[in-house]
Design a protein around this motif. Structure first.
Motif, PDB file in Angstrom:
ATOM      1  N   LEU A   8      -5.225  47.430   4.445  1.00 50.15           N
ATOM      2  CA  LEU A   8      -6.034  46.753   5.472  1.00 50.15           C
ATOM      3  C   LEU A   8      -7.510  47.124   5.368  1.00 50.15           C
ATOM      4  O   LEU A   8      -8.385  46.330   5.668  1.00 50.15           O
ATOM      5  CB  LEU A   8      -5.523  47.122   6.873  1.00 50.15           C
ATOM      6  CG  LEU A   8      -4.262  46.430   7.363  1.00 50.15           C
ATOM      7  CD1 LEU A   8      -3.872  46.950   8.730  1.00 50.15           C
ATOM      8  CD2 LEU A   8      -4.455  44.911   7.408  1.00 50.15           C
ATOM      9  N   ASP A  64      -0.397  52.652  15.180  1.00 52.07           N
ATOM     10  CA  ASP A  64      -0.566  51.350  15.847  1.00 52.07           C
ATOM     11  C   ASP A  64      -0.945  51.540  17.306  1.00 52.07           C
ATOM     12  O   ASP A  64      -0.218  51.088  18.221  1.00 52.07           O
ATOM     13  CB  ASP A  64       0.710  50.508  15.739  1.00 52.07           C
ATOM     14  CG  ASP A  64       0.961  50.067  14.322  1.00 52.07           C
ATOM     15  OD1 ASP A  64       0.021  49.562  13.690  1.00 52.07           O
ATOM     16  OD2 ASP A  64       2.080  50.265  13.824  1.00 52.07           O
ATOM     17  N   ARG A  66      -9.177  40.602  13.853  1.00 47.70           N
ATOM     18  CA  ARG A  66      -7.793  40.241  13.560  1.00 47.70           C
ATOM     19  C   ARG A  66      -6.823  41.073  14.395  1.00 47.70           C
ATOM     20  O   ARG A  66      -5.878  40.566  14.978  1.00 47.70           O
ATOM     21  CB  ARG A  66      -7.525  40.464  12.070  1.00 47.70           C
ATOM     22  CG  ARG A  66      -6.956  39.246  11.389  1.00 47.70           C
ATOM     23  CD  ARG A  66      -6.697  39.375   9.919  1.00 47.70           C
ATOM     24  NE  ARG A  66      -6.862  40.636   9.287  1.00 47.70           N
ATOM     25  CZ  ARG A  66      -7.826  40.916   8.416  1.00 47.70           C
ATOM     26  NH1 ARG A  66      -8.732  40.013   8.112  1.00 47.70           N
ATOM     27  NH2 ARG A  66      -7.874  42.092   7.837  1.00 47.70           N
ATOM     28  N   ARG A 101      -7.043  39.964  17.970  1.00 55.71           N
ATOM     29  CA  ARG A 101      -6.461  38.642  18.220  1.00 55.71           C
ATOM     30  C   ARG A 101      -4.932  38.657  18.066  1.00 55.71           C
ATOM     31  O   ARG A 101      -4.210  38.150  18.897  1.00 55.71           O
ATOM     32  CB  ARG A 101      -7.083  37.643  17.237  1.00 55.71           C
ATOM     33  CG  ARG A 101      -6.862  36.190  17.582  1.00 55.71           C
ATOM     34  CD  ARG A 101      -7.750  35.287  16.747  1.00 55.71           C
ATOM     35  NE  ARG A 101      -7.730  35.627  15.337  1.00 55.71           N
ATOM     36  CZ  ARG A 101      -8.821  35.916  14.619  1.00 55.71           C
ATOM     37  NH1 ARG A 101     -10.011  35.880  15.175  1.00 55.71           N
ATOM     38  NH2 ARG A 101      -8.737  36.218  13.338  1.00 55.71           N
ATOM     39  N   ASN A 102      -4.472  39.324  16.985  1.00 58.14           N
ATOM     40  CA  ASN A 102      -3.038  39.236  16.669  1.00 58.14           C
ATOM     41  C   ASN A 102      -2.189  40.280  17.366  1.00 58.14           C
ATOM     42  O   ASN A 102      -1.029  40.049  17.655  1.00 58.14           O
ATOM     43  CB  ASN A 102      -2.821  39.332  15.166  1.00 58.14           C
ATOM     44  CG  ASN A 102      -3.434  38.153  14.437  1.00 58.14           C
ATOM     45  OD1 ASN A 102      -3.493  37.056  14.971  1.00 58.14           O
ATOM     46  ND2 ASN A 102      -3.934  38.380  13.251  1.00 58.14           N
ATOM     47  N   LEU A 103      -2.756  41.451  17.594  1.00 57.14           N
ATOM     48  CA  LEU A 103      -1.949  42.522  18.187  1.00 57.14           C
ATOM     49  C   LEU A 103      -2.427  42.918  19.573  1.00 57.14           C
ATOM     50  O   LEU A 103      -1.823  43.768  20.221  1.00 57.14           O
ATOM     51  CB  LEU A 103      -1.958  43.759  17.281  1.00 57.14           C
ATOM     52  CG  LEU A 103      -1.276  43.595  15.922  1.00 57.14           C
ATOM     53  CD1 LEU A 103      -1.350  44.892  15.133  1.00 57.14           C
ATOM     54  CD2 LEU A 103       0.175  43.187  16.097  1.00 57.14           C
ATOM     55  N   TYR A 134       7.288  40.986  19.734  1.00 61.46           N
ATOM     56  CA  TYR A 134       6.039  41.690  19.386  1.00 61.46           C
ATOM     57  C   TYR A 134       6.258  42.376  18.049  1.00 61.46           C
ATOM     58  O   TYR A 134       7.358  42.850  17.747  1.00 61.46           O
ATOM     59  CB  TYR A 134       5.702  42.727  20.465  1.00 61.46           C
ATOM     60  CG  TYR A 134       4.478  43.558  20.130  1.00 61.46           C
ATOM     61  CD1 TYR A 134       3.202  42.997  20.197  1.00 61.46           C
ATOM     62  CD2 TYR A 134       4.587  44.889  19.735  1.00 61.46           C
ATOM     63  CE1 TYR A 134       2.084  43.741  19.871  1.00 61.46           C
ATOM     64  CE2 TYR A 134       3.462  45.632  19.417  1.00 61.46           C
ATOM     65  CZ  TYR A 134       2.218  45.056  19.488  1.00 61.46           C
ATOM     66  OH  TYR A 134       1.106  45.791  19.160  1.00 61.46           O
ATOM     67  N   CYS A 135       5.210  42.457  17.253  1.00 61.04           N
ATOM     68  CA  CYS A 135       5.339  43.085  15.932  1.00 61.04           C
ATOM     69  C   CYS A 135       4.028  43.792  15.608  1.00 61.04           C
ATOM     70  O   CYS A 135       3.011  43.131  15.380  1.00 61.04           O
ATOM     71  CB  CYS A 135       5.648  42.004  14.887  1.00 61.04           C
ATOM     72  SG  CYS A 135       5.872  42.664  13.245  1.00 61.04           S
ATOM     73  N   ASP A 136       4.046  45.125  15.619  1.00 60.17           N
ATOM     74  CA  ASP A 136       2.801  45.842  15.318  1.00 60.17           C
ATOM     75  C   ASP A 136       2.699  46.144  13.816  1.00 60.17           C
ATOM     76  O   ASP A 136       3.510  45.645  13.019  1.00 60.17           O
ATOM     77  CB  ASP A 136       2.692  47.117  16.177  1.00 60.17           C
ATOM     78  CG  ASP A 136       3.710  48.175  15.802  1.00 60.17           C
ATOM     79  OD1 ASP A 136       4.454  47.961  14.818  1.00 60.17           O
ATOM     80  OD2 ASP A 136       3.761  49.223  16.483  1.00 60.17           O
ATOM     81  N   GLN A 175       0.795  34.556  14.918  1.00 63.13           N
ATOM     82  CA  GLN A 175      -0.178  35.656  14.853  1.00 63.13           C
ATOM     83  C   GLN A 175       0.345  36.825  14.025  1.00 63.13           C
ATOM     84  O   GLN A 175      -0.429  37.515  13.362  1.00 63.13           O
ATOM     85  CB  GLN A 175      -0.583  36.123  16.267  1.00 63.13           C
ATOM     86  CG  GLN A 175       0.462  36.844  17.072  1.00 63.13           C
ATOM     87  CD  GLN A 175       1.234  35.921  17.975  1.00 63.13           C
ATOM     88  OE1 GLN A 175       1.497  34.773  17.629  1.00 63.13           O
ATOM     89  NE2 GLN A 175       1.607  36.390  19.165  1.00 63.13           N
ATOM     90  N   TYR A 176       1.665  37.010  14.008  1.00 64.41           N
ATOM     91  CA  TYR A 176       2.232  38.080  13.197  1.00 64.41           C
ATOM     92  C   TYR A 176       2.385  37.635  11.747  1.00 64.41           C
ATOM     93  O   TYR A 176       2.255  38.431  10.819  1.00 64.41           O
ATOM     94  CB  TYR A 176       3.583  38.538  13.774  1.00 64.41           C
ATOM     95  CG  TYR A 176       3.496  38.886  15.248  1.00 64.41           C
ATOM     96  CD1 TYR A 176       2.444  39.690  15.716  1.00 64.41           C
ATOM     97  CD2 TYR A 176       4.411  38.408  16.178  1.00 64.41           C
ATOM     98  CE1 TYR A 176       2.334  39.992  17.060  1.00 64.41           C
ATOM     99  CE2 TYR A 176       4.307  38.714  17.522  1.00 64.41           C
ATOM    100  CZ  TYR A 176       3.262  39.502  17.973  1.00 64.41           C
ATOM    101  OH  TYR A 176       3.138  39.801  19.297  1.00 64.41           O
ATOM    102  N   THR A 231       0.273  35.797  10.255  1.00 67.14           N
ATOM    103  CA  THR A 231      -1.068  35.984   9.689  1.00 67.14           C
ATOM    104  C   THR A 231      -1.224  37.417   9.176  1.00 67.14           C
ATOM    105  O   THR A 231      -1.785  37.652   8.109  1.00 67.14           O
ATOM    106  CB  THR A 231      -2.134  35.733  10.783  1.00 67.14           C
ATOM    107  OG1 THR A 231      -1.833  34.509  11.407  1.00 67.14           O
ATOM    108  CG2 THR A 231      -3.533  35.721  10.216  1.00 67.14           C
ATOM    109  N   LEU A 232      -0.723  38.371   9.977  1.00 70.51           N
ATOM    110  CA  LEU A 232      -0.829  39.767   9.550  1.00 70.51           C
ATOM    111  C   LEU A 232       0.026  40.031   8.318  1.00 70.51           C
ATOM    112  O   LEU A 232      -0.405  40.680   7.370  1.00 70.51           O
ATOM    113  CB  LEU A 232      -0.372  40.702  10.691  1.00 70.51           C
ATOM    114  CG  LEU A 232      -1.309  40.819  11.887  1.00 70.51           C
ATOM    115  CD1 LEU A 232      -0.671  41.673  12.973  1.00 70.51           C
ATOM    116  CD2 LEU A 232      -2.638  41.428  11.461  1.00 70.51           C
TER     117      LEU A 232
END
Lengths: 260, 379
Positions: free
Chosen positions: A134, A165, A192, A195-197, B62-64, B93-94, B96-97
């Motif tokens: 990352l 995390d 990112r 937005r995503n987490l 949810y997924c971190d 969104q996950y 994308t990660l």
């Protein structure tokens, strides 16, 4: 939104805080909230107390007065397992990286995972490798911090801060010393993750391009005022603030030369 | 406090006639709950080793980053042709990660451990390293000697403030530990000797033994070893930290010779203070021995008379001559190891340790050489 707090709800409450060293006050009676899922930037001139405030927010220093509530709990007075749990939920990147020199890059990132999880070594290594990827340092896992440039050390420090995390990431001058490309990449990474987490960021920085890219809200500290002189969205502050110090900062104007 | 929402769960579904094998994931894929699911998922993949597998993430709430790492791990597994692993229905969104990671990049690489080097090669490398260390030491001693010579020729150029400060740290601030150790050595040697010699009614000979032992050998040796631990380590740590902080580079780019700036004041202070501390240690040790002999009914005056009649000026000068060499050894090893420090806090610790060990070894070796030389010179 990652865990407890709903987006927009205050996850950090700084209430009437006075901070300083010994008898010397740096900031007096400062209050503000940091909302879940936002990028909150603390800015101001050199010596105005940005990093000092950050150290209070992560519980390293005790304020002279006031309280700092993180996720409903006073981070300074929290003790035992609750404090450990609070600290697990925050990640901190220090100004100069603060990597452990005797450990490899991979071991630095793996350390919090070893302390807080029961995952097998292979899984911890993989998590550490994804964090390195990352921050665009995929090939540096086996190097020692001393073998990295200053900018690379900072990126490893960010990877280490993300190892667990955390819900809240504190970044002290993340872009300082980075080349513009890496700095822009870091800004994108922050956006990112937000937005995503739904990660909440508290960032201390001087870098104006970075501030305008990532910040949802800023507070500006001032040394003479010993407190907050502006709060809001950076573009709004730049365009509409009536405070000359704020305009000077955003427009990068030097101090007027002293007449001799 | 565990995060809200159901923890991660995994249900493996065997392949049927019209459906591929499925791993149904649900709940929060986060660091709290991922451990057991991760292991179950890998075991299930191994069970369906020859079948295509779909990881159904439709019910993942949810997924971190750790959850993403687990998915990458499942996707990176080496499998037969056709037995592909795919992730489906992961929220955008996950997804994308996850898309940031190419699973192939994370495939385990099996490194073959390097073959151990042959003995001859290892010996050769060790010898070369020894030669390099020796070369560095000789170069450093030459530079330091030249620095001292320059300082003596031009005393105005010496950094007197630094020199006196270091001398104070080595000398005045070292007095308590030297007093304690010197006194106890005197007491212990005197007591052990007196107990043995009392069988022959020769307790008075303790004065001779203690005098010759402390003045020729122990005084200088003990003081030097104390200085190696206290001062040598401090020099290495201080200069090592300066090296890590690029202060040595700053001196060099300012045109200031680090040897003149840092080494010469320390060297001069150590060479001046070591004999004085040794003298002090000897005196305190002799006092300790005298006190022990009082307990064996030997008055102080008799003890003093025996001491002065037995120990000669040559013994004293022979003992003191060593102290200058020991001072040079302590200062030079401390400064050299400091200047050789690599980067990082651990390197400073290594330098300090290395400075102490090297100094003690060299002090003992030098003492042995002195003993041989004195023997052949009949001193």
């Amino acid at each position: 939104m990652s865990t407890q707090a709903a987006a927009g709800q205050a996850v950090i409450r700084v209430q009437g805080v006075t901070v300083g060293y010994d008898q010397s006050v740096v900031l007096r009676d400062v209050s503000f909230d940091v909302h879940a899922g936002e990028v909150f930037v603390i800015l101001g001139g050199s010596g105005c107390g940005k990093s000092t405030l950050l150290k209070h927010m992560i519980g390293l220093l005790q304020p002279m007065r006031g309280s700092i509530i993180v996720d409903g709990e006073d981070i300074v007075s929290a003790a035992g397992e609750r404090r450990r749990e609070l600290l697990r939920r925050i990640g901190v990147m220090y100004q100069h990286g603060a990597l452990f020199g005797s450990m490899s890059v991979l071991e630095n990132i793996r350390l919090p995972l070893e302390e807080y999880t029961d995952l097998p070594l292979e899984a911890m290594n993989l998590i550490a490798h994804t964090k390195l990827k990352l921050v665009q340092l995929a090939g540096s896992a086996d190097l020692l911090p001393g073998e990295l440039s200053g900018g690379m050390q900072k990126r490893v420090a960010i990877a280490r801060a993300m190892a667990l995390d955390p819900d809240i990431l504190f970044l002290d001058e993340p872009s300082a010393g980075l080349d513009p490309i890496t700095s822009a990449g870091l800004d994108q990474l922050i956006l990112r993750l937000k937005r995503n987490l739904g990660v909440t960021f508290v960032v201390v920085t001087h870098e104006l391009p970075s501030i305008f890219t990532i910040a949802d809200r800023v507070i500006m500290l001032d040394r003479q005022a010993q407190g907050i002189i502006a709060e809001g969205h950076p573009q709004t502050l730049r365009d509409t603030s009536g405070n000359p110090r704020v305009r000077q900062f955003f427009n990068r104007e030097p101090e007027p030369a002293t007449e001799v | 406090m565990p995060p809200p929402g159901p923890p991660a769960q995994l249900t493996p579904v065997a392949p049927s006639a019209d459906q591929p094998a499925r791993l149904e994931l649900s709940g929060r894929l986060d660091l709290h709950s991922i451990g057991p699911v991760w292991q179950t998922a890998r075991a299930a993949l191994a069970r369906f080793a020859r079948d295509p597998v779909v990881i159904d993430a439709a019910r993942v709430t949810y997924c971190d980053g750790s959850g993403i790492a687990m998915l990458v791990d499942l996707l990176r597994q080496q499998r037969p042709v056709g037995a592909t692993v795919t992730v489906k229905h992961l929220q955008p969104q996950y997804q994308t990660l996850l898309a940031q990671f190419d699973p192939a990049e994370f495939r385990e690489r099996h490194h073959r451990p390097p073959a151990p080097r042959p003995l001859a090669e290892r010996l050769g490398r060790a010898a070369m390293q020894l030669l390099r260390d020796l070369y560095a030491a000789v170069t450093f001693i030459g530079e330091a000697a030249a620095g001292v010579a320059r300082a003596l020729a031009h005393p105005g150029q010496l950094r007197w403030g630094d020199t006196l400060l270091v001398a104070q740290r080595i000398g005045a601030e070292g007095l308590p530990i030297v007093s304690l150790v010197g006194f106890l050595i005197g007491v212990i040697v005197a007591f052990q000797s007196a107990v043995a010699l009392r069988n022959f009614g020769a307790e008075i000979l303790v004065a001779d033994l203690l005098g010759i032992g402390l003045i020729r050998e122990l005084g200088a040796l003990i003081t030097a070893i104390l200085l190696a631990g206290r001062t040598g380590a401090a020099f290495a740590a201080e200069i090592g930290t300066m090296k890590v902080n690029e202060e040595i580079d700053a001196l060099t780019t300012m045109g200031l010779d680090p040897v003149r700036f840092l080494v010469v004041p320390r060297l001069l202070a150590a060479v001046t203070m070591t004999p004085l501390l040794t003298l002090y240690a000897i005196l305190i040790g002799l006092v300790g021995g005298g006190l022990v002999l009082l307990g064996f009914d030997i008055p102080f005056a008799l003890y003093r008379k025996e001491l002065f009649s037995f120990v000669t000026l040559t013994d004293f000068l022979g003992g003191m001559a060593k102290t200058f060499v020991f001072g040079v050894i302590v200062a030079c090893t401390g400064c050299l190891r400091g200047l050789q420090t690599r980067s990082g806090a651990a390197a400073v610790g290594l330098s300090a340790t290395s400075a102490v060990v090297t100094a003690i070894v060299l002090i003992v070796v030098a003492d042995g050489i002195f003993a041989l030389v004195y023997y052949y010179l009949d001193i």
